[in-house]
Design a protein around this motif. Structure first.
Motif, PDB file in Angstrom:
ATOM      1  N   GLU A 269      10.835 -10.982   5.166  1.00  0.00           N
ATOM      2  CA  GLU A 269      10.529 -11.621   3.889  1.00  0.00           C
ATOM      3  C   GLU A 269       9.239 -11.079   3.294  1.00  0.00           C
ATOM      4  OE1 GLU A 269       9.775 -16.155   2.287  1.00  0.00           O
ATOM      5  OE2 GLU A 269      11.174 -15.837   3.933  1.00  0.00           O
ATOM      6  N   SER A 270       8.214 -10.920   4.128  1.00  0.00           N
ATOM      7  CA  SER A 270       6.933 -10.394   3.643  1.00  0.00           C
ATOM      8  C   SER A 270       7.085  -8.955   3.183  1.00  0.00           C
ATOM      9  CB  SER A 270       5.876 -10.488   4.750  1.00  0.00           C
ATOM     10  OG  SER A 270       5.639 -11.828   5.100  1.00  0.00           O
ATOM     11  N   ASP A 271       7.811  -8.138   3.965  1.00  0.00           N
ATOM     12  CA  ASP A 271       7.980  -6.730   3.603  1.00  0.00           C
ATOM     13  C   ASP A 271       8.721  -6.582   2.279  1.00  0.00           C
ATOM     14  OD1 ASP A 271       6.658  -5.957   5.852  1.00  0.00           O
ATOM     15  OD2 ASP A 271       8.421  -5.296   6.966  1.00  0.00           O
ATOM     16  N   ARG A 272       9.700  -7.458   2.034  1.00  0.00           N
ATOM     17  CA  ARG A 272      10.478  -7.351   0.800  1.00  0.00           C
ATOM     18  C   ARG A 272       9.659  -7.712  -0.437  1.00  0.00           C
ATOM     19  NH1 ARG A 272      15.689 -10.091   3.700  1.00  0.00           N
ATOM     20  NH2 ARG A 272      16.538  -8.151   4.584  1.00  0.00           N
ATOM     21  N   LYS A 273       8.540  -8.385  -0.229  1.00  0.00           N
ATOM     22  CA  LYS A 273       7.663  -8.718  -1.348  1.00  0.00           C
ATOM     23  C   LYS A 273       6.552  -7.689  -1.532  1.00  0.00           C
ATOM     24  CE  LYS A 273       8.470 -13.703  -1.065  1.00  0.00           C
ATOM     25  NZ  LYS A 273       7.875 -15.048  -0.892  1.00  0.00           N
ATOM     26  N   HIS A 274       6.575  -6.657  -0.678  1.00  0.00           N
ATOM     27  CA  HIS A 274       5.559  -5.609  -0.735  1.00  0.00           C
ATOM     28  C   HIS A 274       6.138  -4.394  -1.454  1.00  0.00           C
ATOM     29  CE1 HIS A 274       2.727  -2.518   0.662  1.00  0.00           C
ATOM     30  NE2 HIS A 274       1.900  -3.511   0.930  1.00  0.00           N
ATOM     31  N   PRO A 275       5.380  -3.771  -2.370  1.00  0.00           N
ATOM     32  CA  PRO A 275       5.918  -2.658  -3.162  1.00  0.00           C
ATOM     33  C   PRO A 275       6.455  -1.488  -2.340  1.00  0.00           C
ATOM     34  CG  PRO A 275       3.852  -3.438  -4.094  1.00  0.00           C
ATOM     35  CD  PRO A 275       4.026  -4.147  -2.788  1.00  0.00           C
ATOM     36  N   ARG A 276       5.815  -1.188  -1.196  1.00  0.00           N
ATOM     37  CA  ARG A 276       6.253  -0.053  -0.382  1.00  0.00           C
ATOM     38  C   ARG A 276       7.045  -0.486   0.850  1.00  0.00           C
ATOM     39  NH1 ARG A 276       1.022   1.758  -1.894  1.00  0.00           N
ATOM     40  NH2 ARG A 276       0.106   0.957   0.026  1.00  0.00           N
ATOM     41  N   LYS A 277       6.626  -1.552   1.497  1.00  0.00           N
ATOM     42  CA  LYS A 277       7.277  -1.967   2.736  1.00  0.00           C
ATOM     43  C   LYS A 277       8.704  -2.462   2.508  1.00  0.00           C
ATOM     44  CE  LYS A 277       2.979  -3.238   5.108  1.00  0.00           C
ATOM     45  NZ  LYS A 277       2.236  -4.336   5.777  1.00  0.00           N
ATOM     46  N   ARG A 278       9.053  -2.814   1.274  1.00  0.00           N
ATOM     47  CA  ARG A 278      10.410  -3.281   0.984  1.00  0.00           C
ATOM     48  C   ARG A 278      11.453  -2.185   1.242  1.00  0.00           C
ATOM     49  NH1 ARG A 278      12.085  -1.402  -3.987  1.00  0.00           N
ATOM     50  NH2 ARG A 278      10.468  -0.401  -5.229  1.00  0.00           N
ATOM     51  N   LEU A 279      10.987  -0.933   1.347  1.00  0.00           N
ATOM     52  CA  LEU A 279      11.894   0.190   1.588  1.00  0.00           C
ATOM     53  C   LEU A 279      12.093   0.475   3.074  1.00  0.00           C
ATOM     54  CD1 LEU A 279      10.583   2.607  -1.198  1.00  0.00           C
ATOM     55  CD2 LEU A 279      12.521   1.036  -1.309  1.00  0.00           C
ATOM     56  N   ARG A 280      11.443  -0.293   3.942  1.00  0.00           N
ATOM     57  CA  ARG A 280      11.636  -0.097   5.375  1.00  0.00           C
ATOM     58  C   ARG A 280      13.105  -0.339   5.737  1.00  0.00           C
ATOM     59  NH1 ARG A 280       6.219  -3.022   7.990  1.00  0.00           N
ATOM     60  NH2 ARG A 280       4.812  -1.228   7.679  1.00  0.00           N
ATOM     61  N   PRO A 281      13.597   0.302   6.807  1.00  0.00           N
ATOM     62  CA  PRO A 281      15.039   0.236   7.112  1.00  0.00           C
ATOM     63  C   PRO A 281      15.608  -1.164   7.248  1.00  0.00           C
ATOM     64  CG  PRO A 281      13.992   1.977   8.377  1.00  0.00           C
ATOM     65  CD  PRO A 281      12.890   1.237   7.682  1.00  0.00           C
ATOM     66  N   PHE A 282      14.902  -2.077   7.941  1.00  0.00           N
ATOM     67  CA  PHE A 282      15.435  -3.429   8.106  1.00  0.00           C
ATOM     68  C   PHE A 282      15.254  -4.248   6.832  1.00  0.00           C
ATOM     69  CE2 PHE A 282      14.413  -2.348  12.608  1.00  0.00           C
ATOM     70  CZ  PHE A 282      15.722  -2.357  13.072  1.00  0.00           C
ATOM     71  N   ALA A 283      14.133  -4.092   6.157  1.00  0.00           N
ATOM     72  CA  ALA A 283      13.887  -4.849   4.931  1.00  0.00           C
ATOM     73  C   ALA A 283      14.899  -4.487   3.847  1.00  0.00           C
ATOM     74  CB  ALA A 283      12.463  -4.602   4.432  1.00  0.00           C
ATOM     75  N   SER A 284      15.246  -3.219   3.753  1.00  0.00           N
ATOM     76  CA  SER A 284      16.211  -2.767   2.746  1.00  0.00           C
ATOM     77  C   SER A 284      17.650  -2.919   3.211  1.00  0.00           C
ATOM     78  CB  SER A 284      15.951  -1.295   2.401  1.00  0.00           C
ATOM     79  OG  SER A 284      16.153  -0.468   3.540  1.00  0.00           O
ATOM     80  N   ALA A 285      17.830  -3.313   4.485  1.00  0.00           N
ATOM     81  CA  ALA A 285      19.153  -3.468   5.107  1.00  0.00           C
ATOM     82  C   ALA A 285      19.866  -2.135   5.278  1.00  0.00           C
ATOM     83  CB  ALA A 285      20.029  -4.438   4.320  1.00  0.00           C
ATOM     84  N   ALA A 286      19.121  -1.031   5.242  1.00  0.00           N
ATOM     85  CA  ALA A 286      19.725   0.272   5.536  1.00  0.00           C
ATOM     86  C   ALA A 286      20.153   0.330   6.999  1.00  0.00           C
ATOM     87  CB  ALA A 286      18.728   1.393   5.232  1.00  0.00           C
ATOM     88  N   VAL A 287      19.441  -0.392   7.863  1.00  0.00           N
ATOM     89  CA  VAL A 287      19.810  -0.534   9.273  1.00  0.00           C
ATOM     90  C   VAL A 287      20.019  -2.029   9.537  1.00  0.00           C
ATOM     91  CG1 VAL A 287      19.098  -0.207  11.669  1.00  0.00           C
ATOM     92  CG2 VAL A 287      18.499   1.511   9.940  1.00  0.00           C
ATOM     93  N   PRO A 288      21.167  -2.440  10.069  1.00  0.00           N
ATOM     94  CA  PRO A 288      21.456  -3.865  10.270  1.00  0.00           C
ATOM     95  C   PRO A 288      20.498  -4.520  11.262  1.00  0.00           C
ATOM     96  CG  PRO A 288      23.463  -2.543  10.420  1.00  0.00           C
ATOM     97  CD  PRO A 288      22.317  -1.584  10.412  1.00  0.00           C
ATOM     98  N   ILE A 289      20.209  -5.787  11.018  1.00  0.00           N
ATOM     99  CA  ILE A 289      19.321  -6.547  11.902  1.00  0.00           C
ATOM    100  C   ILE A 289      19.899  -6.623  13.310  1.00  0.00           C
ATOM    101  CG2 ILE A 289      18.319  -8.828  12.311  1.00  0.00           C
ATOM    102  CD1 ILE A 289      18.276  -9.270   9.338  1.00  0.00           C
TER     103      ILE A 289
END
Length: 501
Positions: A269-289
């Protein structure tokens, strides 16, 4: 079944190719799945993460809830979790297409196996759905149950269905047309054998870049600190000790990656509210939890196995590092100042573990310098994050214990810690120990102004807003930092061998 045979008679000219559209009636209902379809993530896993983050003790109750059925499990989690659906990643291409269909007069239904309260919250946020059908605490609205609910409301073949998983085969069997979203080519072919495929939204492939970011391979640079005690003890030529430290390096790196995976999942949740961290694999759901939930423990187990090969003293420090990093991820990072002190301790623990791996005694000076310099870098990290939050208009750093207004205070503390580290270095060079270790110890004094320049440079770059979220990564890429590191190393080499020696 009769509906199935009717579907098959219309398949000859409709192979399941991405982007293909079949002529549709604007009066037909579109039923849309939630998990993996409307959003590429799984809201059950997301909710479980919220539950764990808020109260880890709830983890013990999950098996007992599951024994009562999945619908009960989802209801119990929904009662206690606080998933913010506004931060979830959504399938933008699917939503744009649904908006077009809605504009053409079609009604759209959200039908999901998630708990009805969470599904309704998603529907309210997206603003596209006329009806929400979801699990109700008694019936798990998935597969045949989902089809039964749709058939009862709209009749067999009275709807087109957008889904993504093997469980959706049962729903497509009752649908007029299939809309395949974020699914494998194999599943798309299976869907095409059951119902005409109206459209395919292809999945995003998990690339090597995604895995590199999951493991955070660039962060492994920090584990080179394990070699510092060997270098400080002038035993760089000890091949056996070097081999031991290489093994220790990989043990620490796998342990760190395990914690990074856990941290990224807990910080969704915190990463998704961050301009850059929202692109991390789990935050962006590019890699499943769920892959992360399997990967984290596997990496931790592999790390401990390597640790036991290094030795018991090293393994104890490795285990302590793991426990402290877990405590940091779960609680300590939310406590102002304690988080930075913990980060400094985690850096220093690498040096302590490296000494334990090769049975070298650590000096007071090395530990003191490490604590101050890494405390300064921890403050740089938080300072840079607060600068980003300030530029985004936020008043608080989400998931942290800092207000944006604390930024100048952190700068003051960080600069003080960095100059304290340089002072420790200067005092060390003034002691008698240096004279016994180096041929020309006076040459090391050039390291003092170099360190003064570097810590000032780092804070100036942070003040200008040019600092990476992690100052270690910044230093590894910054030319000035690399030049300073090379010059300081040269000072120590010349002092050790003497000019012309």
């Amino acid at each position: 079944m009769a509906a199935g045979s009717g579907h098959r008679s219309r398949l000859d000219n409709h192979s399941p190719e991405a982007g293909m559209d079949v002529c549709v009636e604007t009066s037909a209902i579109i039923a849309v799945d939630l998990d993996g379809t409307l959003t590429p993530t799984d809201t059950l896993y997301e909710s479980a993460v919220c539950l764990l983050r808020n109260n880890p003790a709830n983890l013990l109750a999950l098996p007992f809830w599951l024994l009562q059925g999945k619908a009960v499990l989802k209801s119990k989690i929904a009662d206690r979790a606080c998933l913010d659906v506004t931060t979830l990643p959504y399938n933008r291409h699917l939503i744009e297409w649904l908006q077009q269909q809605r504009a053409a007069g079609r009604k759209i239904v959200l039908t999901s196996a998630t708990d009805r309260r969470l599904a309704q919250a998603v529907a309210d946020h997206v603003g596209l759905f006329d009806v929400v059908l979801a699990s109700d605490g008694t019936t798990n609205n998935k597969g045949v149950h989902k089809r039964a609910a749709l058939d009862a409301r709209y009749g067999a073949e009275g709807y087109d269905y957008a889904g993504n998983s093997a469980a959706d085969i049962a729903v497509w069997a009752g649908a007029r047309q299939a809309i395949v979203v974020n699914a494998s080519a194999t599943l798309a072919r299976r869907a095409a054998r059951i119902a005409p495929v109206a459209k395919i939204f292809p999945p995003q492939a998990i690339t090597l870049t995604h895995w590199r970011r999951v493991f955070r391979l660039h962060q492994w640079l920090k584990n080179l600190l394990l070699f510092v005690p060997l270098l400080a003890a002038h035993q760089a030529g000890n091949v056996g000790a070097l081999a031991t430290l290489v093994l220790a390096f990989f043990a620490f790196s796998l342990c760190a990656s395990a914690v990074y995976v856990a941290n990224d999942i807990l910080d969704l949740e915190s990463d998704r509210k961050h301009p850059r961290k929202r692109l991390r694999p789990f935050a962006s759901a590019a890699v499943p939890i769920k892959l992360g939930a399997l990967l984290g423990p596997s990496l931790a187990a592999a790390s401990m196995m390597l640790g036991t090969m290094v030795g018991s003293a090293f393994t104890r420090w490795l285990l302590f590092y793991f426990v402290l990093t877990c405590a940091y991820s779960l609680w300590l990072k939310r406590i102002a100042l304690v988080d930075c002190l913990t980060l400094a301790a985690l850096y220093t623990l690498r040096i302590v573990a490296g000494a334990a791996a090769v049975a070298i005694s650590l000096s007071f000076w090395l530990l003191a310098f490490s604590i101050f310099i890494f405390l300064s870098l921890a403050f740089v990290k938080r300072y840079a994050e607060l600068r980003v939050q300030a530029s985004a208009g936020s008043g608080w750093a989400h998931g942290r214990g800092y207000a944006v207004s604390d930024v100048q205070f952190l700068q003051m503390l960080g600069v003080a810690a960095s100059y304290a580290a340089v002072l420790v270095l200067a005092l060390y060079l003034h002691g008698d120990t240096v004279a016994t270790l180096y041929v020309q110890p006076e040459l090391i004094w050039f390291a003092v102004p170099l360190m003064l320049f570097w810590v000032s440079w780092v804070w100036m770059k942070a003040h200008r807003g040019e600092m990476h979220d992690d100052p270690i990564v910044f230093a590894a890429k910054d030319r000035a930092s690399l030049a300073v590191a090379a010059l300081i190393a040269l000072c120590f080499v010349l002092a050790d061998h003497g000019i012309g020696g």
